[in-house]
Design a protein around this motif. Structure first.
Motif, short mmCIF file in Angstrom:
data_model
loop_
_atom_site.label_atom_id
_atom_site.label_comp_id
_atom_site.label_asym_id
_atom_site.label_seq_id
_atom_site.Cartn_x
_atom_site.Cartn_y
_atom_site.Cartn_z
N LEU A 1 0.83 -1.21 0.00
CA LEU A 1 0.00 0.00 0.00
C LEU A 1 0.86 1.26 0.00
N CYS B 1 3.89 1.50 -1.23
CA CYS B 1 4.49 1.62 -2.57
C CYS B 1 3.47 2.18 -3.56
N GLY B 2 2.22 1.75 -3.45
CA GLY B 2 1.16 2.32 -4.28
C GLY B 2 0.99 3.80 -4.02
#
Length: 170
Positions: free
Chosen positions: A149, A151-152
């Motif tokens: 999450l 990294c997103g």
């Protein structure tokens, strides 16, 4: 990092210098991911190997070189958001404000086969504080989901928010 480099390759397909940077970065990252997946096969719950410092240093060095080579150090720093959060949580113990034991990992309750908060200031103990005592496999899943999450969120910030802050975003 691989996704970011592929997007950048597509974006700069007519610029040989930028293309070269991102191809070199991919040449570092693709074997690194292969090695990491092989390690994960043996290190996922229940772990059969202990990662130790060697892989940690290797991973840090590889990601740092990839970020520098690909000219995306700020984006790479965003990928390390969970590690930054862990450092911030750890500051009182790292700087001696609060007693810091040798091992700050969660405590294992053998009778219930769960990990419990060891009252140390780490992101794993923060997850246990939020979600309660849990099995190691569940804590691992929570940690990996949080990393994905983050990294997103990093990619979102890089491609949709950075243009509002910086005059030129490449």
């Amino acid at each position: 990092s691989i996704i970011h480099n592929l997007v950048q390759l597509r974006h700069f397909k007519d610029d040989p210098s930028m293309t070269t940077q991102h191809v070199l970065t991919l040449m570092l990252l693709i074997p690194f991911v292969g090695v990491s997946l092989a390690l994960w096969k043996f290190n996922k719950y229940p772990s059969k190997v202990f990662v130790g410092d060697s892989y940690t240093y290797f991973a840090g060095m590889t990601l740092a070189v990839a970020g520098i080579t690909g000219s995306y150090t700020k984006t790479l720093a965003l990928f390390f958001l969970p590690q930054l959060i862990n450092f911030i949580l750890s500051i009182p113990q790292l700087f001696g404000i609060v007693v810091c034991p040798r091992h700050r990992v969660p405590t294992w309750d053998a009778k219930r086969d769960v990990l419990t908060n060891s009252r140390n200031y780490t992101i794993l103990n923060a997850f246990l504080l939020i979600f309660g005592d849990t099995k190691e496999s569940t804590l691992t899943t929570i940690t990996l989901v949080f990393q994905v999450l983050c990294c997103g969120l990093a990619l979102f910030i890089r491609y949709f928010v950075a243009g509002m802050i910086y005059r030129e975003v490449v």
